[in-house]
Design a protein around this motif. Structure first.
Motif, mmCIF file in Angstrom:
data_model
loop_
_atom_site.group_PDB
_atom_site.id
_atom_site.type_symbol
_atom_site.label_atom_id
_atom_site.label_comp_id
_atom_site.label_asym_id
_atom_site.label_seq_id
_atom_site.Cartn_x
_atom_site.Cartn_y
_atom_site.Cartn_z
ATOM 1 N N ASP A 13 3.621 6.920 -15.218
ATOM 2 C CA ASP A 13 4.567 6.429 -14.216
ATOM 3 C C ASP A 13 4.013 6.659 -12.819
ATOM 4 O O ASP A 13 4.147 7.749 -12.250
ATOM 5 C CB ASP A 13 5.908 7.131 -14.396
ATOM 6 C CG ASP A 13 7.008 6.461 -13.605
ATOM 7 O OD1 ASP A 13 6.852 5.279 -13.244
ATOM 8 O OD2 ASP A 13 8.028 7.119 -13.346
ATOM 9 N N THR A 14 3.339 5.645 -12.291
ATOM 10 C CA THR A 14 2.768 5.709 -10.951
ATOM 11 C C THR A 14 2.759 4.317 -10.347
ATOM 12 O O THR A 14 2.699 3.326 -11.081
ATOM 13 C CB THR A 14 1.346 6.302 -10.962
ATOM 14 O OG1 THR A 14 0.856 6.374 -9.620
ATOM 15 C CG2 THR A 14 0.390 5.468 -11.792
ATOM 16 N N ASN A 15 2.830 4.245 -9.039
ATOM 17 C CA ASN A 15 2.736 2.950 -8.381
ATOM 18 C C ASN A 15 1.339 2.724 -7.808
ATOM 19 O O ASN A 15 1.102 1.756 -7.112
ATOM 20 C CB ASN A 15 3.792 2.818 -7.275
ATOM 21 C CG ASN A 15 3.706 3.935 -6.259
ATOM 22 O OD1 ASN A 15 2.849 4.817 -6.363
ATOM 23 N ND2 ASN A 15 4.594 3.922 -5.280
ATOM 24 N N LYS A 16 0.414 3.634 -8.109
ATOM 25 C CA LYS A 16 -0.963 3.526 -7.636
ATOM 26 C C LYS A 16 -1.792 2.695 -8.625
ATOM 27 O O LYS A 16 -1.524 2.710 -9.824
ATOM 28 C CB LYS A 16 -1.573 4.921 -7.501
ATOM 29 C CG LYS A 16 -0.860 5.795 -6.488
ATOM 30 C CD LYS A 16 -1.154 7.246 -6.694
ATOM 31 C CE LYS A 16 -2.369 7.715 -5.968
ATOM 32 N NZ LYS A 16 -2.597 9.157 -6.135
ATOM 33 N N ALA A 17 -2.816 2.011 -8.118
ATOM 34 C CA ALA A 17 -3.698 1.212 -8.977
ATOM 35 C C ALA A 17 -4.637 2.101 -9.783
ATOM 36 O O ALA A 17 -5.021 1.758 -10.906
ATOM 37 C CB ALA A 17 -4.506 0.228 -8.135
ATOM 38 N N THR A 18 -5.006 3.252 -9.209
ATOM 39 C CA THR A 18 -5.858 4.211 -9.914
ATOM 40 C C THR A 18 -5.343 5.620 -9.663
ATOM 41 O O THR A 18 -4.684 5.883 -8.655
ATOM 42 C CB THR A 18 -7.330 4.136 -9.445
ATOM 43 O OG1 THR A 18 -7.403 4.504 -8.070
ATOM 44 C CG2 THR A 18 -7.927 2.748 -9.655
ATOM 45 N N ILE A 19 -5.657 6.510 -10.591
ATOM 46 C CA ILE A 19 -5.388 7.936 -10.400
ATOM 47 C C ILE A 19 -6.669 8.686 -10.733
ATOM 48 O O ILE A 19 -7.533 8.166 -11.448
ATOM 49 C CB ILE A 19 -4.216 8.450 -11.261
ATOM 50 C CG1 ILE A 19 -4.493 8.265 -12.754
ATOM 51 C CG2 ILE A 19 -2.907 7.805 -10.846
ATOM 52 C CD1 ILE A 19 -3.470 8.921 -13.666
ATOM 53 N N MET A 51 -12.750 13.059 -8.098
ATOM 54 C CA MET A 51 -13.287 11.773 -7.636
ATOM 55 C C MET A 51 -13.250 10.686 -8.712
ATOM 56 O O MET A 51 -13.156 9.504 -8.394
ATOM 57 C CB MET A 51 -14.725 11.946 -7.156
ATOM 58 C CG MET A 51 -14.871 12.890 -5.978
ATOM 59 S SD MET A 51 -16.600 13.231 -5.590
ATOM 60 C CE MET A 51 -17.116 14.176 -7.014
ATOM 61 N N ALA A 52 -13.347 11.089 -9.983
ATOM 62 C CA ALA A 52 -13.379 10.119 -11.082
ATOM 63 C C ALA A 52 -12.001 9.473 -11.232
ATOM 64 O O ALA A 52 -10.988 10.166 -11.274
ATOM 65 C CB ALA A 52 -13.786 10.801 -12.379
ATOM 66 N N THR A 53 -11.980 8.143 -11.295
ATOM 67 C CA THR A 53 -10.699 7.445 -11.331
ATOM 68 C C THR A 53 -10.417 6.844 -12.701
ATOM 69 O O THR A 53 -11.324 6.529 -13.474
ATOM 70 C CB THR A 53 -10.654 6.329 -10.273
ATOM 71 O OG1 THR A 53 -11.737 5.431 -10.484
ATOM 72 C CG2 THR A 53 -10.724 6.905 -8.877
ATOM 73 N N ILE A 54 -9.132 6.690 -12.957
ATOM 74 C CA ILE A 54 -8.615 6.070 -14.174
ATOM 75 C C ILE A 54 -7.754 4.902 -13.733
ATOM 76 O O ILE A 54 -6.944 5.040 -12.820
ATOM 77 C CB ILE A 54 -7.772 7.086 -14.972
ATOM 78 C CG1 ILE A 54 -8.648 8.272 -15.393
ATOM 79 C CG2 ILE A 54 -7.110 6.413 -16.177
ATOM 80 C CD1 ILE A 54 -7.861 9.469 -15.868
ATOM 81 N N LYS A 55 -7.952 3.757 -14.376
ATOM 82 C CA LYS A 55 -7.182 2.566 -14.017
ATOM 83 C C LYS A 55 -6.483 2.012 -15.253
ATOM 84 O O LYS A 55 -6.752 2.442 -16.377
ATOM 85 C CB LYS A 55 -8.078 1.514 -13.367
ATOM 86 C CG LYS A 55 -9.144 0.962 -14.267
ATOM 87 C CD LYS A 55 -10.045 0.000 -13.509
ATOM 88 C CE LYS A 55 -11.110 -0.618 -14.375
ATOM 89 N NZ LYS A 55 -11.750 0.202 -15.358
ATOM 90 N N ASP A 56 -5.610 1.060 -15.037
ATOM 91 C CA ASP A 56 -4.868 0.426 -16.113
ATOM 92 C C ASP A 56 -5.829 -0.072 -17.191
ATOM 93 O O ASP A 56 -6.839 -0.699 -16.891
ATOM 94 C CB ASP A 56 -4.055 -0.739 -15.548
ATOM 95 C CG ASP A 56 -3.010 -1.228 -16.518
ATOM 96 O OD1 ASP A 56 -2.158 -0.413 -16.918
ATOM 97 O OD2 ASP A 56 -3.050 -2.418 -16.881
#
Length: 69
Positions: A13-19, A51-56
């Protein structure tokens, strides 16, 4: 955001494109000291968690290392 976490579908549950990996660990309350994290099969080093990102759609593995004798 919908990802696969440890081979199971998971909605974050986030409104960000990546976390970041750190954000995911906090959201899911993974608190073990010894973790191995892979994003889409790529090993993420602990010093790269912020720094490492996770996306949809990403495939994430969080593995707890347990030692014993």
């Amino acid at each position: 955001m919908d990802i696969t976490l440890n081979n199971l579908p998971e909605h974050i549950d986030t409104n960000k494109a990546t976390i970041t990996v750190n954000e995911l660990l906090a959201i899911k309350r993974f608190t073990f000291r010894m973790l191995v994290v892979k994003v889409n099969g790529k090993l993420i080093k602990k010093d790269e968690y912020s720094m490492a990102t996770i996306k949809d759609g990403d495939d994430v593995q969080v593995i707890h290392l347990i030692s014993g004798g």
